[in-house]
Design a protein around this motif. Structure first.
Motif, PDB file in Angstrom:
ATOM      1  N   PRO A   1      33.755  49.053  32.379  1.00 10.49           N
ATOM      2  CA  PRO A   1      34.560  49.721  33.406  1.00 10.49           C
ATOM      3  C   PRO A   1      34.769  51.201  33.095  1.00 10.49           C
ATOM      4  O   PRO A   1      34.984  51.585  31.936  1.00 10.49           O
ATOM      5  CB  PRO A   1      35.902  48.964  33.354  1.00 10.49           C
ATOM      6  N   ARG A   2      34.707  52.013  34.159  1.00 10.98           N
ATOM      7  CA  ARG A   2      34.990  53.440  34.027  1.00 10.98           C
ATOM      8  C   ARG A   2      35.899  53.874  35.176  1.00 10.98           C
ATOM      9  O   ARG A   2      35.620  53.562  36.336  1.00 10.98           O
ATOM     10  CB  ARG A   2      33.688  54.258  34.072  1.00 10.98           C
ATOM     11  N   THR A   3      36.982  54.574  34.826  1.00  8.41           N
ATOM     12  CA  THR A   3      37.899  55.043  35.863  1.00  8.41           C
ATOM     13  C   THR A   3      38.716  56.216  35.338  1.00  8.41           C
ATOM     14  O   THR A   3      38.943  56.331  34.134  1.00  8.41           O
ATOM     15  CB  THR A   3      38.864  53.924  36.301  1.00  8.41           C
TER      16      THR A   3
ATOM     17  N   LEU B   1      45.250  46.949  38.198  1.00 12.41           N
ATOM     18  CA  LEU B   1      44.677  47.982  39.065  1.00 12.41           C
ATOM     19  C   LEU B   1      43.631  48.800  38.310  1.00 12.41           C
ATOM     20  O   LEU B   1      42.568  49.136  38.872  1.00 12.41           O
ATOM     21  CB  LEU B   1      45.785  48.902  39.583  1.00 12.41           C
ATOM     22  N   ARG B   2      43.914  49.109  37.060  1.00 14.30           N
ATOM     23  CA  ARG B   2      42.981  49.916  36.270  1.00 14.30           C
ATOM     24  C   ARG B   2      41.671  49.173  36.046  1.00 14.30           C
ATOM     25  O   ARG B   2      40.582  49.763  36.154  1.00 14.30           O
ATOM     26  CB  ARG B   2      43.630  50.281  34.929  1.00 14.30           C
TER      27      ARG B   2
ATOM     28  N   TRP C   1      45.099  54.398  44.689  1.00 12.67           N
ATOM     29  CA  TRP C   1      44.286  54.577  45.902  1.00 12.67           C
ATOM     30  C   TRP C   1      43.441  55.841  45.799  1.00 12.67           C
ATOM     31  O   TRP C   1      42.243  55.830  46.057  1.00 12.67           O
ATOM     32  CB  TRP C   1      45.207  54.646  47.119  1.00 12.67           C
ATOM     33  N   THR C   2      44.082  56.930  45.409  1.00 15.79           N
ATOM     34  CA  THR C   2      43.349  58.198  45.343  1.00 15.79           C
ATOM     35  C   THR C   2      42.346  58.215  44.199  1.00 15.79           C
ATOM     36  O   THR C   2      41.343  58.929  44.258  1.00 15.79           O
ATOM     37  CB  THR C   2      44.328  59.377  45.191  1.00 15.79           C
ATOM     38  N   ALA C   3      42.590  57.428  43.150  1.00 16.50           N
ATOM     39  CA  ALA C   3      41.627  57.357  42.053  1.00 16.50           C
ATOM     40  C   ALA C   3      40.290  56.810  42.526  1.00 16.50           C
ATOM     41  O   ALA C   3      39.236  57.102  41.952  1.00 16.50           O
ATOM     42  CB  ALA C   3      42.174  56.472  40.926  1.00 16.50           C
TER      43      ALA C   3
END
Length: 991
Positions: free
Chosen positions: A39-41, A708-709, A823-825
Motif C-alpha cells: 500500500p502507498r498513500t 481508511l489509511r 477523501w482529498t487524499a
C-alpha cells in the motif's frame, strides 16, 4: 527493439533491487521486493488533529463551503432542525458540545441523504444570568445598580451578551459544526424583540394573558420570580417545628375539642406569621390525646390535650418527648368541619380566627396529619384558602425580609427567622402552661436534611411567595392545557419514554408565570387601566409597540413616552405602563415565530433536540407558546440527550476538579475525538467522560483511521476500468457488499428516525472485525502479490473502492476533519466530502443467505485459527503461512461449504479437506446422529517458503530463472519485468 529478460543479469531487474547494486550480493527477497504491491498513500498514520483541524476550517472558509452547501440544497426536500438557543454568558461547556455535535451529525447525515438542510444557530441573550454577571462587576466596583439609568444598564447587558455570543460561535465552529453563522439569530436582535412582543400581544388579544396574585418560586437574592426550569434541588438543613393552635370553636359532638389544641408540623418556621388556616384530611382518623407524662426537653405539660392523626401518634409522642398518654376521643376527619382555632400568637398582633379546612392533599406520611396554611407561601395553601375566601396576606418582601407591618418580625430575613420564631413560640407555650390554658405555641423543634429548591444561578435557596404577576392561563376559555396535550399526540419522541415526562408536566403544571421583576429583557409591553385594573386589549396599540420595537429595539419602551404607543385617543395618565420583563423561557419558546418559516426553514420544524432538562424548559415553553398562538406544536419530533458526568458518574464541578472543557479536548486530542465520543455513547442516557474514556476513544479513532489509511494505500492507482461487475465477483467480495447494505440500511433508518445510538459503534465493529481482522487479512495476499490484472485482485480493489466511498461518507458527519482528509487524499481537493451523498446500495448486494453462510464459514475459520495458535505456541510453526491444515468435514458440511478456498480463508499454505462419510456435522446446525469428526490438524507445511508471498509450497523454486518463487509469483514477476523493460526501452527510444 529486442527486450532481454534474465532476472539475474538484466539492468531492468537490477534496477528493481533496493538493497545492493551488485547482482551477486542481491538476495532473492531483495530482488523481488519492488514487485510486491504494498500500500502507498499520502494519508499519514497519525492524525495530528489539534494542528490540522484548524487548517481545514480555514480551507473550507477559503473555498466557500457553506455557500456551496446552500447552493446544492436548492430544489431538494427540506429538513429543519430548529436550534435551541444556548445562553450567551460564558465559554461553552461539555454539555453544549454534546448537544451541538449531535445536531451537527443529524444535519450532515440528512444533507448527505439528499435533503436540503439550512441550520440557523441561535442564542438566548436576555434575562437574569446576564444581569447577574453585570451586577457582579458593579458589586466589585462598589457601584449601586439602582443608581444606574435603566438604558445604560441594558446597554451593558447587551454588550456582555454580544461578547459571549461571538466567543461561543467561534468555539462551535472549532468543534466542526456547520451552520449559517452569518445568519444566526439572537433574542436581543431588534427583529427578535419585536417578534417576542408580538407573541405576548397574541396572548393578550386572545384572552390568555392576565395579571393575578399567586405564589410563585421567588429568589430573595435575585429579587425576582423564577421558572421551574431555573430551579435545581440540593440538600438543605431545615428547622422543623411542632406548633399548637388552640381550638376556639368546637363543632364536634360532646365538645370533643374543648381545651384541645391542634398540632401541626412544618419545615418552614418562617411561614408561621403568614398562617391563616389549618388543613385536615376528611378521610383521615384523628385522636384527642391527653399527655400523661413527659421526658426531658418536653414543652407540653401533663394534662395537655392535643389533636393529631391516629396513624402518627407514636411519631408525635417521640418528637414531643411525651412518654405516657391515652386517647380521649377518636374522630373522623369530616367531624372537624367548621372548627376554628386561634393563631398561637394571638394577642401579639395575630388576633384573627384560623379556620380548619378540608384538604385532599393532607396525608399521614409525616408530621401530624394536620397542615398549617400560609396562602402566600404555598400552592396548595393558596388554592385551598382562596376557595374559602381566606385572606392572602403579604408578609415577606422581595428581598426575603418580613414587611414592616408584620408584628414581632419586621425586617428579619426568612432564612434567619427560625430562631426568632421558635423563641417567640416557646415563650407563648411557657405562658399558656403557666396560666393553665390549652397548649399554644412551640411543642417541639428539630432538624431535617432534605431536598430543597435553589436558584441555579445564585445557588441560594428560594421560597414560594405570592405577588402580583403576569400569567398565561392553562385552563378555562381556550383550554391551552388540553390543546397542548392533544398536539403531543402527533409528535415523535426519541427515546419514546420521554413522552410520559413531558405529558405529565403539561398535565400538572399551574398557569404559566411569564413576568420577571428585572430590567434586561423584552418588557411585557402592555397597559393597565388605573380606574378598572383591566389590561388594555387593543390590536392597534399592540401594533404600534411591535413596529417601534422592530425599528428601535425594546429599549424604546423605556425611552419613548407612553403616548407614542397609546395613540392620540387615549390619555396616558389613565394607564399604568407595565415594566416587568418577560420570562426568558417565553422568549426562547417564541423563537419559532421569527426563525422558522423563512425560505428553506419549514414550520413546524422536523426536529427539536435538547437535553432531558428541557422537558420542563424549552420543549415545554415552545409547545405552549406555539399552541397558544397557532394551535399546533412547533415540532414534529423531539429528541432528548442525557447529561454529562465524570468517569465516576459524578456531576462535574470546579470544586471536584473533574470538569472536562471541550476547548481542552480540542487542543490536546482534536475535535474529531470529542465528536467520536459523542456518537459512540448512549446519548439517550447520562454520559460519562474523562481522561481514560477519551483515551479509549483515541484508540477507537486510531483503528478507524488505520482502516481508511489501508484502504487508500491498497487503492493506489485504482481506476474505474479495473472494476469487476457484481455478478462476476467472488463470494467473499459479495459478502462484504452485503455487509455494506446492512450498514447502509442502519444509517438510513437512523436518518429517518433520529435514533443514532449504536450506529457508529456498529460501523467501528465492521471496520475492526469484518474488515481489518478478516477481509483485509485474507485479501492482503491477492492485493500484494497477484498480478495487477488478476481477476481476484481487481475484484478486491473493486470492493475496496466501494468501501472507501461508503466509509468516508458515512464517517463524514462525525469525523468531519478526518473524512475530508481521507477523501482529498484520494480524489484531490476539487470537491469536499461534505458535498457528497451517501452511496446508494444496489438491491442485488443484499443477500441474507450469503451472510448466513459466511457466518458459518467464519465460525469454522475461528476453530482453525485456534488450532494454528496452539501450533505456534508449541513451536510447530512460526506464522500461519508455515502451516498446512487437515480439515475433516462430514458429507453434509462438504456440500454446505462447497467451492470454498480454505487456503485463503485460513491464511495457510495448504488445506487438505478430508470427508468422513460416517461422521455427523459439527459445523452445520440442525444435524443429528452419527459420530463427531475430529478437530482440524495443523502441521508444518511441506515445501519451501516463497520469498515474495511467504507461502510454503512444494513448487517453490521450480522455475530456475526465478529462484525462490512459487509459480504464481514467478508469473507475476515475469509479467512485471516485461512491462518494466518495455517501459524502459520506450523511454530510451523516446530519448
Amino acid at each position: 527493439m529486442r527486450v532481454e529478460l534474465n532476472p539475474n543479469q538484466s539492468d531492468t531487474c537490477r534496477s528493481m533491487s533496493t538493497s545492493s547494486s551488485d547482482p551477486e550480493k542481491t538476495s532473492p527477497a531483495d530482488l523481488y521486493r519492488d514487485t510486491v504491491f504494498l500500500p502507498r498513500t499520502s494519508f499519514p498514520m497519525r492524525g495530528n488533529l489539534p494542528k490540522r483541524e484548524p487548517d481545514w476550517l480555514t480551507r473550507w472558509a477559503e473555498i466557500g463551503l457553506d455557500e456551496q452547501i446552500k447552493q446544492q440544497a436548492e430544489g431538494r426536500q427540506t429538513f429543519t432542525l430548529h436550534d435551541g438557543p444556548p445562553y450567551a454568558n460564558g465559554h461553552l461547556h461539555i454539555g453544549h458540545a454534546l448537544n451541538k455535535i449531535i445536531k451537527d451529525v443529524i444535519n450532515r447525515a440528512h444533507r448527505m441523504s439528499g435533503y436540503a438542510v439550512r441550520y440557523v444557530p441561535g442564542w438566548d441573550c436576555h434575562g437574569l444570568p446576564i444581569e447577574w454577571k453585570v451586577e457582579e462587576e458593579y458589586r466589585k466596583a462598589k457601584r449601586d445598580k439602582d443608581s444606574v439609568p435603566v438604558l445604560e444598564f441594558r446597554a451593558e447587558c447587551r454588550a456582555y451578551a454580544g461578547k459571549w455570543l461571538n466567543v461561543q460561535m467561534e468555539e462551535f465552529k472549532r468543534l466542526g459544526v456547520q451552520a449559517e453563522w452569518a445568519n444566526r439569530y439572537a433574542t436581543m436582535d431588534f427583529s427578535s424583540e419585536a417578534a417576542i412582543a408580538e407573541e405576548i400581544g397574541r396572548f393578550l388579544l386572545n384572552g390568555g394573558l392576565y395579571r393575578g396574585l399567586r405564589p410563585v418560586m421567588w429568589s430573595p437574592v435575585e429579587k425576582t420570580a423564577l421558572a421551574e426550569a431555573e430551579i435545581e434541588y440540593h440538600d438543605h438543613k431545615s428547622t422543623t417545628i411542632l406548633v399548637a393552635f388552640p381550638v376556639v370553636k368546637d363543632p364536634t359532638p360532646a365538645h370533643a375539642l374543648a381545651d384541645v389544641s391542634v398540632v401541626i408540623w412544618t419545615t418552614t418556621p418562617w411561614t408561621i406569621p403568614g398562617n391563616r388556616a389549618l388543613a385536615y384530611g376528611p378521610e383521615i382518623t384523628y385522636v384527642v390525646l391527653r399527655v400523661d407524662d413527659t421526658g426531658e426537653g418536653a414543652l407540653l405539660e401533663p394534662g395537655a390535650k392535643v389533636l393529631v392523626a391516629e396513624a402518627l401518634v407514636d411519631a408525635f409522642c417521640k418528637e414531643a418527648h411525651v412518654t405516657a398518654h391515652h386517647v380521649l376521643y377518636t374522630l373522623p376527619g369530616s367531624a372537624l368541619e367548621g372548627a376554628v382555632c386561634a393563631h398561637p400568637l394571638r394577642g401579639a398582633g395575630y388576633d384573627f380566627d384560623v379556620p380548619m379546612l378540608p384538604g385532599e392533599f393532607v396525608t399521614t406520611e409525616a408530621g401530624t396529619g394536620l397542615v398549617h396554611m400560609a396562602p402566600a407561601h404555598g400552592e396548595d395553601d393558596f388554592r385551598l384558602c382562596r376557595a374559602y375566601d381566606v385572606e392572602v396576606p403579604e408578609v415577606v418582601q422581595d428581598d426575603g425580609t418580613y414587611a414592616p407591618w408584620v408584628p414581632g418580625f419586621a425586617g428579619v430575613h426568612v432564612f434567619k427567622a427560625a430562631d426568632v420564631v421558635c423563641a417567640t413560640l416557646a415563650a407563648v407555650m411557657e405562658q399558656a402552661n403557666a396560666n393553665g390554658l390549652a397548649p399554644a405555641g412551640l411543642v417541639a423543634r428539630g432538624e431535617l436534611v432534605h431536598s430543597y429548591p435553589h436558584s441555579w444561578r445564585s445557588r441560594a435557596p428560594v421560597i414560594y411567595r405570592a405577588t402580583p404577576q403576569w400569567f398565561i392561563r392553562m385552563d378555562g376559555e381556550g383550554a391551552l392545557r388540553n390543546k397542548a396535550l392533544d398536539a403531543l399526540d402527533d409528535v415523535t419522541f426519541v427515546p419514546a419514554q420521554a413522552r410520559n415526562r413531558l405529558t405529565s408536566m403539561i398535565q400538572n403544571r399551574p398557569d404559566w408565570c411569564i413576568s420577571r421583576q428585572r430590567a434586561w429583557g423584552v418588557p411585557i409591553a402592555v397597559f393597565v387601566e388605573k380606574r378598572t385594573g383591566e389590561v388594555l386589549r387593543d390590536a392597534t396599540v399592540m401594533k404600534r409597540v411591535v413596529d417601534a420595537f422592530r425599528e428601535e429595539g425594546a429599549d424604546v419602551w423605556y425611552s419613548a413616552p407612553a403616548s407614542r404607543f397609546l395613540g392620540p385617543d387615549r390619555n396616558p395618565d389613565d394607564y399604568e405602563q407595565v415594566f416587568d420583563i418577560v420570562d426568558v423561557w417565553f422568549e426562547s419558546g417564541s423563537t419559532h415565530s421569527f426563525v422558522l418559516g423563512q425560505p428553506g426553514l419549514s414550520f413546524p420544524a422536523d426536529l427539536y433536540l435538547e437535553g432531558s432538562d428541557q422537558h420542563r424548559g424549552w420543549f415545554q415553553s415552545s409547545l405552549l407558546e406555539s399552541v397558544g398562538t397557532r394551535g399546533i406544536a412547533p415540532f414534529k419530533a423531539l429528541v432528548t440527550n442525557g447529561f454529562v458526568l465524570d468517569e465516576q458518574g459524578r456531576k462535574m464541578s470546579k470544586s471536584l476538579g473533574n470538569v472536562v472543557a471541550p476547548q481542552d479536548v480540542n487542543d490536546s486530542l482534536g475535535a474529531d475525538i470529542l465528536r467520536l465520543w459523542v456518537m459512540n455513547s448512549d446519548t439517550n442516557e447520562d454520559l460519562r467522560i474523562g481522561k481514560e474514556i477519551l483515551k479509549q476513544q483515541g484508540e477507537l479513532y486510531r483503528r478507524l483511521r488505520n482502516t481508511l489509511r489501508w484502504l487508500l494505500g491498497a487503492l493506489d492507482g485504482y481506476t474505474p476500468e479495473e472494476a469487476v461487475p457484481y455478478a462476476e465477483l467472488p463470494e467473499l467480495e459479495r459478502w462484504v457488499l452485503h455487509r455494506l447494505t446492512d450498514l447502509g440500511g442502519l444509517i438510513a433508518r437512523a436518518v429517518e428516525t433520529h435514533e443514532w445510538v449504536g450506529v457508529y459503534p456498529a460501523l467501528h465493529g465492521f471496520c475492526t472485525t469484518d474488515l481489518s481482522a478478516f477481509y483485509f487479512d485474507i485479501r492482503k495476499d491477492a492485493l500484494y502479490c497477484d498480478a495487477p490484472d488478476s481477476h481476484l485482485r481487481r475484484s478486491a480493489r473493486t470492493v475496496l473502492d466501494h468501501l472507501h466511498r461508503c466509509l468516508t461518507t458515512w464517517l463524514a458527519p462525525v469525523l468531519v476533519f478526518t473524512a475530508e482528509e481521507a477523501w482529498t487524499a484520494r480524489f484531490g481537493d476539487v470537491e469536499s466530502v461534505h458535498l457528497q451523498a451517501f452511496p446508494d446500495m444496489p438491491a442485488e448486494w443484499s443477500d441474507p443467505a450469503l451472510d448466513e453462510r459466511w457466518a458459518g464459514l467464519r465460525a469454522v475459520r475461528r476453530i482453525i485459527t485456534t488450532e494454528i495458535e496452539g501450533a505456534r505456541r508449541d513451536g510447530t510453526i512460526g506464522s500461519s503461512l508455515q502451516a498446512q491444515v487437515e480439515l475433516t468435514l462430514s458429507q453434509e458440511e462438504a456440500a454446505h461449504f462447497a467451492n470454498v478456498n480454505w487456503n485463503e480463508l485460513a491464511i495457510v499454505s495448504h488445506v487438505e479437506v478430508m470427508i468422513d462419510p460416517e461422521s455427523n456435522s459439527v459445523y452445520v446446525e440442525g444435524s443429528e446422529g452419527g459420530t463427531l469428526h475430529g478437530a482440524p490438524v495443523v502441521r508444518a507445511a511441506e515445501g519451501e517458503k516463497c520469498v515474495r508471498c511467504w507461502k510454503v509450497l512444494p513448487e517453490t523454486g521450480s522455475r530456475p530463472e526465478f529462484p525462490g518463487l512459487c509459480l504464481r509469483c514467478a508469473d507475476v514477476v515475469e509479467t512485471t519485468f516485461k512491462a518494466s523493460a518495455v517501459s524502459a526501452a520506450a523511454g530510451q527510444e523516446g530519448a
